[in-house]
Design a protein around this motif. Structure first.
Motif, PDB file in Angstrom:
ATOM      1  N   TRP A  10      85.598  29.959  22.964  1.00 53.99           N
ATOM      2  CA  TRP A  10      86.800  30.786  22.878  1.00 53.99           C
ATOM      3  C   TRP A  10      87.325  30.766  21.453  1.00 53.99           C
ATOM      4  O   TRP A  10      87.421  29.727  20.842  1.00 53.99           O
ATOM      5  N   TYR A  11      87.670  31.945  20.946  1.00 56.26           N
ATOM      6  CA  TYR A  11      88.472  32.025  19.712  1.00 56.26           C
ATOM      7  C   TYR A  11      89.857  32.449  20.167  1.00 56.26           C
ATOM      8  O   TYR A  11      90.062  33.618  20.485  1.00 56.26           O
ATOM      9  N   GLY A  12      90.782  31.522  20.208  1.00 54.84           N
ATOM     10  CA  GLY A  12      92.090  31.873  20.751  1.00 54.84           C
ATOM     11  C   GLY A  12      91.891  32.310  22.193  1.00 54.84           C
ATOM     12  O   GLY A  12      91.336  31.560  22.985  1.00 54.84           O
ATOM     13  N   ASN A  13      92.286  33.536  22.525  1.00 55.97           N
ATOM     14  CA  ASN A  13      92.007  33.947  23.902  1.00 55.97           C
ATOM     15  C   ASN A  13      90.920  35.012  23.988  1.00 55.97           C
ATOM     16  O   ASN A  13      90.819  35.748  24.957  1.00 55.97           O
ATOM     17  N   HIS A  14      90.096  35.074  22.933  1.00 52.37           N
ATOM     18  CA  HIS A  14      88.926  35.939  22.993  1.00 52.37           C
ATOM     19  C   HIS A  14      87.693  35.065  23.237  1.00 52.37           C
ATOM     20  O   HIS A  14      87.461  34.106  22.518  1.00 52.37           O
ATOM     21  N   GLN A  15      86.942  35.409  24.263  1.00 48.95           N
ATOM     22  CA  GLN A  15      85.767  34.591  24.559  1.00 48.95           C
ATOM     23  C   GLN A  15      84.538  35.209  23.897  1.00 48.95           C
ATOM     24  O   GLN A  15      84.095  36.293  24.278  1.00 48.95           O
ATOM     25  N   ASN A  36      76.262  44.027  16.901  1.00 45.43           N
ATOM     26  CA  ASN A  36      77.229  43.244  16.135  1.00 45.43           C
ATOM     27  C   ASN A  36      78.384  42.809  17.027  1.00 45.43           C
ATOM     28  O   ASN A  36      78.860  43.584  17.837  1.00 45.43           O
ATOM     29  N   GLY A  37      78.778  41.548  16.860  1.00 44.87           N
ATOM     30  CA  GLY A  37      79.896  41.050  17.653  1.00 44.87           C
ATOM     31  C   GLY A  37      79.480  40.528  19.011  1.00 44.87           C
ATOM     32  O   GLY A  37      80.321  40.157  19.821  1.00 44.87           O
ATOM     33  N   ALA A  38      78.171  40.456  19.255  1.00 43.55           N
ATOM     34  CA  ALA A  38      77.690  40.002  20.568  1.00 43.55           C
ATOM     35  C   ALA A  38      77.897  38.498  20.749  1.00 43.55           C
ATOM     36  O   ALA A  38      77.954  38.006  21.863  1.00 43.55           O
ATOM     37  N   GLY A  39      78.004  37.777  19.637  1.00 43.30           N
ATOM     38  CA  GLY A  39      78.192  36.329  19.729  1.00 43.30           C
ATOM     39  C   GLY A  39      76.982  35.531  19.276  1.00 43.30           C
ATOM     40  O   GLY A  39      76.902  34.333  19.511  1.00 43.30           O
ATOM     41  N   LYS A  40      76.047  36.194  18.592  1.00 44.85           N
ATOM     42  CA  LYS A  40      74.844  35.501  18.123  1.00 44.85           C
ATOM     43  C   LYS A  40      75.195  34.442  17.084  1.00 44.85           C
ATOM     44  O   LYS A  40      74.804  33.275  17.204  1.00 44.85           O
ATOM     45  N   THR A  41      75.932  34.862  16.056  1.00 44.67           N
ATOM     46  CA  THR A  41      76.288  33.930  14.994  1.00 44.67           C
ATOM     47  C   THR A  41      77.069  32.747  15.555  1.00 44.67           C
ATOM     48  O   THR A  41      76.810  31.589  15.211  1.00 44.67           O
ATOM     49  N   THR A  42      78.005  33.043  16.433  1.00 44.92           N
ATOM     50  CA  THR A  42      78.803  31.977  17.041  1.00 44.92           C
ATOM     51  C   THR A  42      77.893  30.967  17.745  1.00 44.92           C
ATOM     52  O   THR A  42      78.026  29.759  17.547  1.00 44.92           O
ATOM     53  N   THR A  43      76.952  31.471  18.539  1.00 44.43           N
ATOM     54  CA  THR A  43      76.036  30.584  19.254  1.00 44.43           C
ATOM     55  C   THR A  43      75.214  29.735  18.285  1.00 44.43           C
ATOM     56  O   THR A  43      75.102  28.517  18.436  1.00 44.43           O
TER      57      THR A  43
END
Ligand code: ADP
Ligand code: MG
Lengths: 310, 300
Positions: A10-15, A36-43
């Motif tokens: 979670w980033y704040g209340n965005h998952q 883009n924005g799918a969450g690859k980098t985060t993972t």
């Protein structure tokens, strides 16, 4: 080799990552695809220990970050999506600096640097300043750097974004090389075609969720694009259409001048039955073929067509 | 023990930068100017009498505080500039993530960054020793004063560097980190006066009563000045040049309770050093935990 278990972020209340689980076996070249924005980098950042997960865990070679934080760092080489280099720093100094951060002694490091620079084709740039290299060279240098401590797992985040076609090909060759050397590699991209040629398996991610994972053929099969057959019929179109409409388990997708596109579930025996039925009823079947498995189409379907796919 | 790789890297890079050489030039130039002015002020004629008149010679003692105070001011201003980019600079250059995936520990990043800033600044300081030495060879100050001066400057450098690296770990940009470190230094140097000031005013307002507890309050408020580098150096100059405490002595003479333990001035300096090092260590710990990605809920 790498297990991700019920990972949430979670980033704040965005998952950004939603209950992601996957397993990458040793020696795999795993492609992580998604818009883009799918969450690859985060993972990937969570895998590399740069970001703390909200829940779930990452296990590499039976080691988790909680229990063996130091050992796990030694297992991973990371090439970020965006990275910089130091000014006034030479290529060999760059390698030596990162070598010393892994506690590699100077003599070993010099030898390693020679080998790795040769591997990424930068041997003659040894004494140049890092910031004078081209983007593609910096990218390859960064890969060489990520290999210094001989990690079991190499993580590359969008390694070819921003590269010209030639540099892309060089990067791809390098990755194929590394795959041949038995490294386990995860590579992310928002361009599917870039990965489909070299990856052993892929995972498709959309809006934080893993929507498909496995060998490319398996994904295609699961998406059932595989089960669409095109029948070529010269005569007796109407009769063929009525017969097919009567059959259970077969969907008629489209009818063209002398082609019928049908979808049937499952096995090839099923297809045989359809064909036999048609022939027994004297439909002049001229030929048939399977619809080409189209990964792009599959990808668009899975990630929602409103997102850009390349 | 291996030298911290970050120190090596930072020193290699800065030694090649134009800014460092120009900074050195400006610094040396400034000290030179202070030196010349001090010479002038001392007495036009001292130069001629120097070899003959020992009374004139002793005036050269003043060369030491003149040059060293100028130097302390410069050092105090330079360190935040050098060390405040410790973390933010790596982040702005997008090298920080890679750094954190390696096996270096957050505390090593902190000590490495502090180390490189301190070494650079001590190079400046050591380069000016010959100028200050004029006060020693001609003025007759003993050599240990210079040594202690260097140690105290080092302590000041450690304190400021830890503050700057902490600010750098907390802030997003180098500029804000620099401003924040100046602010913290200002709080330590400027606001540690406040308790004493307030206690003194309070004590004065109620001077009719003159109770022991009020005076004890003033004494305790004085202790708030221990982390203040200005007072540490004030006491140092007092002890080394006039043979005793300057500031604390005045409180002792007031007859405040417990103050007599600081009479000689030396204890104040020692305590001051210890407290500053403890504060530095605190800032270092905070900075290290702040940059550890596995720590806290930080999203960046
Ligand atoms: N530091 C951050 N703070 C808040 N939201 C973020 C942050 N980083 C990424 N996000 C959001 O998380 C989502 C996933 O981002 P990211 O992992 O960068 O996707 P990808 O790499 O697949 O393009 C995006 O919606 C992005 O806006
Ligand atoms: Mg990304």
């Amino acid at each position: 080799m790498l297990y991700i278990e019920h990972l949430n972020k979670w980033y704040g209340n965005h998952q950004a990552v939603k209950d992601l689980s996957l397993h990458i076996p040793k020696g795999d070249l795993f492609g992580f695809v998604g818009p883009n924005g799918a969450g690859k980098t985060t993972t990937l950042r969570i895998v590399c220990g740069l970001l703390k997960e909200s829940s779930g865990q990452v296990v590499i070679d039976q080691m988790s970050r909680k229990k063996d934080p130091e050992k796990i760092k030694r297992c991973i080489g990371y090439v970020p999506d965006f990275f910089g280099v130091y000014d006034n720093f030479k290529v060999w100094e760059y390698m030596e600096f990162y070598g010393s951060l892994y506690g590699i002694n100077a003599t070993d490091c010099r030898k390693l640097t020679e080998d790795l620079l040769a591997l990424v084709n930068l041997s003659e740039k040894r004494d140049e300043y890092v910031d004078s290299l081209s983007r593609g060279m910096k990218q390859r240098l960064c890969v060489a750097r990520a290999l210094l401590h001989d990690p079991a797992l190499l993580v590359l985040d969008e390694p070819s974004s921003g590269l010209d076609p030639r540099a892309r090909i060089e990067m791809k060759e390098l990755l194929m090389n590394l795959r041949g050397m038995g490294k386990t590699i995860i590579i992310s991209s928002h361009i599917l075609s870039e990965l489909s040629e070299m990856c052993t398996s892929i995972g498709i991610m959309n809006q934080g969720k893993l929507v498909a994972i496995g060998k490319i053929e398996d994904i295609l099969h699961a998406g059932a694009v595989d089960d669409v057959v095109i029948l070529e019929i010269r005569k007796d179109m109407e009769r063929a259409v009525t017969i097919i409409k009567q059959m259970a388990n077969v969907d008629l997708i489209s009818v063209m001048e002398n082609e019928i596109k049908i979808k049937y579930p499952g096995e090839d025996a099923e297809l045989n039955r359809i064909l036999i039925e048609l022939m027994q009823q004297d439909v002049m079947l001229h030929g048939f073929h399977r619809q080409e498995g189209n990964l792009e189409q599959m990808f668009m379907q899975l990630t929602g067509s409103e997102e850009e796919a390349s | 023990m291996r030298i911290n790789p970050i120190i090596r890297k930072d020193l290699t890079i800065t030694s090649r930068s134009m800014r460092y050489s120009l900074g050195m030039l400006a610094y040396e130039g400034l000290l030179m100017l202070v030196f010349m002015i001090a010479m002038r002020v001392l007495d036009n004629t001292s130069r001629y009498y120097a070899s003959l008149n020992s009374q004139k010679l002793s005036e050269f003692i003043a060369m030491f505080p003149a040059v060293s105070i100028a130097e302390l001011c410069i050092v105090a201003l330079i360190i935040p500039m050098m060390a405040a980019s410790a973390v933010t600079g790596e982040k702005e250059r997008q090298t920080f993530d890679i750094l954190m995936t390696t096996q270096i520990k957050p505390m090593q990043v902190v000590t490495g960054k502090m180390g490189s800033a301190i070494i650079r600044v001590m190079l400046y300081v050591l380069a000016s020793v010959p100028i200050m030495a004029v006060g020693f060879t001609l003025g007759g100050i003993s050599w240990w004063v210079l040594l202690i001066y260097l140690v105290l400057t080092l302590v000041l450098a450690i304190l400021e560097a830890s503050i700057a690296v902490f600010s750098s770990a907390v802030c997003k940009r180098t500029i804000t980190a620099t401003i924040m470190s100046y602010l913290i230094v200002f709080v330590i140097c400027g606001l540690t006066f406040l308790p004493l000031l307030m206690a003194a005013i309070y004590d004065f307002a109620l001077s009719g009563m003159n109770s022991f507890s009020l005076e004890l309050g003033v004494s305790l408020a004085t202790l708030a000045l221990l982390p203040n580098p200005i007072f540490m150096f004030l006491e140092f100059y007092g002890v080394s040049l006039s043979g005793g405490s300057i500031f604390v002595k005045s409180l002792v003479d007031e007859g405040l309770p417990f103050m007599e333990i600081f009479d000689g001035g030396v204890l104040w300096i020692v305590l001051s050093v210890v407290i500053m090092l403890l504060i530095s260590f605190g800032f270092m710990k905070l900075a290290a935990s702040k940059i550890d990605p596995m720590n806290g809920k930080s999203n960046k």
